[in-house]
Design a protein around this motif. Structure first.
Motif, short mmCIF file in Angstrom:
data_model
loop_
_atom_site.label_atom_id
_atom_site.label_comp_id
_atom_site.label_asym_id
_atom_site.label_seq_id
_atom_site.Cartn_x
_atom_site.Cartn_y
_atom_site.Cartn_z
N SER A 40 0.83 -1.20 0.00
CA SER A 40 0.00 0.00 0.00
C SER A 40 0.87 1.26 0.00
CB SER A 40 -0.93 0.01 1.21
OG SER A 40 -0.21 0.19 2.42
N MET A 41 2.04 1.19 0.62
CA MET A 41 2.94 2.34 0.62
C MET A 41 3.63 2.51 -0.73
SD MET A 41 2.36 3.66 3.46
CE MET A 41 3.50 5.00 3.14
N VAL A 42 3.90 1.40 -1.41
CA VAL A 42 4.45 1.49 -2.77
C VAL A 42 3.44 2.21 -3.67
CG1 VAL A 42 5.18 0.19 -4.81
CG2 VAL A 42 5.90 -0.56 -2.54
N LYS A 43 2.18 1.81 -3.56
CA LYS A 43 1.14 2.45 -4.37
C LYS A 43 0.96 3.92 -3.99
CE LYS A 43 -2.02 -0.67 -3.47
NZ LYS A 43 -3.34 -1.39 -3.50
N LEU A 44 1.08 4.22 -2.70
CA LEU A 44 0.97 5.61 -2.28
C LEU A 44 2.12 6.44 -2.85
CD1 LEU A 44 -0.47 7.76 -0.59
CD2 LEU A 44 0.97 7.08 1.36
N GLY A 45 3.32 5.85 -2.91
CA GLY A 45 4.46 6.55 -3.49
C GLY A 45 4.26 6.85 -4.97
N THR A 46 3.75 5.88 -5.72
CA THR A 46 3.50 6.11 -7.14
C THR A 46 2.41 7.17 -7.32
OG1 THR A 46 1.88 4.31 -7.24
CG2 THR A 46 4.15 3.75 -7.73
N GLN A 47 1.38 7.10 -6.48
CA GLN A 47 0.30 8.08 -6.57
C GLN A 47 0.80 9.48 -6.21
OE1 GLN A 47 -3.13 7.12 -4.11
NE2 GLN A 47 -3.55 9.27 -3.81
N HIS A 48 1.65 9.55 -5.20
CA HIS A 48 2.12 10.86 -4.74
C HIS A 48 3.00 11.54 -5.80
CE1 HIS A 48 2.93 13.80 -1.59
NE2 HIS A 48 4.18 13.80 -2.00
N ILE A 49 3.90 10.78 -6.41
CA ILE A 49 4.76 11.40 -7.42
C ILE A 49 3.96 11.70 -8.68
CG2 ILE A 49 5.57 9.27 -8.53
CD1 ILE A 49 7.71 12.36 -7.66
N ALA A 50 2.94 10.89 -8.96
CA ALA A 50 2.10 11.17 -10.13
C ALA A 50 1.32 12.46 -9.94
CB ALA A 50 1.15 10.00 -10.38
N GLU A 51 0.84 12.67 -8.73
CA GLU A 51 0.10 13.90 -8.45
C GLU A 51 1.05 15.08 -8.25
OE1 GLU A 51 -2.13 12.87 -5.03
OE2 GLU A 51 -3.67 11.78 -6.15
N GLY A 52 2.29 14.80 -7.90
CA GLY A 52 3.27 15.86 -7.70
C GLY A 52 3.91 16.26 -9.01
N THR A 53 3.14 16.88 -9.87
CA THR A 53 3.61 17.29 -11.18
C THR A 53 4.88 18.13 -11.09
OG1 THR A 53 1.32 17.32 -11.93
CG2 THR A 53 2.94 18.44 -13.31
N ASP A 54 4.97 18.95 -10.04
CA ASP A 54 6.13 19.83 -9.91
C ASP A 54 7.42 19.03 -9.70
OD1 ASP A 54 5.20 18.97 -7.48
OD2 ASP A 54 5.19 20.94 -6.52
#
Length: 430
Positions: free
Chosen positions: A194-208
């Motif tokens: 779940s943390m791996v998925k959260l990391g992918t989601q976070h960087i995907a949303e972190g366009t900057d």
């Protein structure tokens, strides 16, 4: 807007969750040896049930009636294990929240932090929840129980709470029934993944974050000619520089991610977010004219330290125990790297192909210009704490990532074909 927009489609919208007033809400945070719960109770309903003027006179309520409130809540919270033994309950911080509601006007709510510890050897994932605060007197009241965070079960506070059930009056039998809580078995692997998925989601949303890295990579395939970017320097050289820059950025943000998540280094969120936007602006200027040729790895590592502090805020907000936190840092960082690698693999081959053609000058300068405009817009937004037209446009561009990537690929193919055709025309006939 091909280059900047490539990053925008990797984000997904976060759901917004709120309870219908004037019901109570119980949010459960599941740990290995205890459950931390947050109770949200409407004061207008609590006043009817408890008899004190907590809603009519809410100013200084915790200071005046804090001990009595804790005793009241504790007497109405009775988790029970399957063997019949009751858990240990303690009531911690109490806070009062007030907001305007278009239907009820001023809405006041008590938030209470509660810790529930089962008897030794009992499972926190299976219990009977006897809880009837307010409901014992206000028979129309309802209590919505949800899991906000269950690391071992793959449920994180970043996501929408998962509703477990509802405690309300059994009208047919005129009695209050407790809620049977039986959570699915959890595991370390589930929490880690779940943390791996959260990391992918976070960087995907972190366009900057990705925009900084990609703009810094724009001139990576090129040689320096005086004070300008020169011709293509070769696949080997470009690949090595690409690897060096990505590795430096990874090392930088991994270090501060670790230190920040452990609470050893902490900076306010606003300055960090502003510095991230500044890093994009610096990279954009460098992509137009060499500001620090040959030192891109050091710049990537330095700004990576800033980006890592932003990543760390996500983990520290989860408030995990030591064991899950250690695995979460590893899994979250792995997710970041996987998404980062995916975006690079989807874009860099086309940029490498374009860099062999005269068209790349326009792509590089155009991408850098758009990134610079985005950076300035983010700086303004983060200084004023108000979105603007450009940041709204950046959000909208996320949905067009597939078309933008296809456009980049077509442009690279067309430019390469045109360049090879020009070269064959100019080739002398023997």
């Amino acid at each position: 807007m091909i280059f900047t927009g490539i990053l925008m489609g990797f984000a997904s919208l976060q759901p917004v969750w709120a309870h219908p007033m004037p019901n109570s809400v119980v949010l459960l945070n599941i740990h290995a040896d205890r459950i931390d719960a947050e109770l949200q109770i409407p004061l207008v309903e609590l006043q009817s049930a408890w008899g004190h003027a907590v809603n009519d006179s809410s100013a200084g309520l915790v200071e005046r009636l804090g001990p009595q409130l804790r005793d009241y809540l504790k007497s109405h919270i009775r988790p029970q294990s399957p063997d019949g033994r009751f858990w240990t309950v303690s009531v911690g911080d109490l806070t009062i929240h007030e907001s305007q509601n278009p239907i009820v006007g001023v809405y006041r709510e008590l938030t209470a932090q509660v810790q529930m510890v089962p008897p030794a050897g009992e499972d926190v994932r299976q219990f009977t929840f006897h809880y009837d605060a307010v409901l014992h007197q206000v028979r129309t009241h309802k209590i919505l129980v949800s899991v906000r965070q269950d690391w071992a079960g793959g449920q994180l506070a970043e996501a929408e709470p998962a509703q477990v059930g509802e405690i309300s009056l059994d009208i047919v039998n005129d009695r209050l029934l407790p809620l049977a809580v039986n959570l699915a078995s959890g595991s370390t692997w589930t929490g880690f993944w779940s943390m791996v998925k959260l990391g992918t989601q976070h960087i995907a949303e972190g366009t900057d974050h990705l925009l900084f890295l990609l703009v810094l990579l724009l001139p990576a395939p090129l040689l320096v000619a005086g004070r300008r970017w020169g011709p293509f320097g070769g696949v080997g050289r470009g690949s090595i520089r690409l690897l060096q820059i990505v590795s430096a950025f990874t090392l930088g943000h991994s270090l501060t991610l670790l230190l920040g998540a452990l609470g050893w280094v902490r900076l306010p969120g606003q300055p960090v977010e502003i510095l991230i936007a500044v890093s994009i602006l610096v990279s954009a200027l460098h992509a137009m004219r060499p500001l620090f040729p040959g030192r891109e790895t050091w710049v990537a590592a330095g700004f990576g330290l800033i980006h890592g502090l932003a990543f760390a805020g996500t983990l520290s907000n989860l408030q995990l125990d030591a064991g899950p936190m250690a695995l979460s840092i590893l899994g979250f960082n792995l997710g970041i790297e996987l998404m980062q690698l995916l975006v690079i693999l989807l874009t860099m081959p086309w940029l490498m192909l374009l860099s062999r053609t005269p068209t790349y000058t326009y792509v590089r300068n155009g991408g850098a210009l758009l990134a610079g405009v985005a950076a300035i817009a983010w700086i303004v937004e983060r200084l004023t704490e108000r979105p603007n037209a450009v940041t709204h446009l950046l959000e909208a561009e996320r949905t067009h990532v597939g078309w933008l990537l296809a456009g980049l690929a077509l442009l690279a193919g067309w430019a390469s074909w045109k360049n090879s055709r020009s070269a064959s025309v100019k080739k002398p006939i023997l």
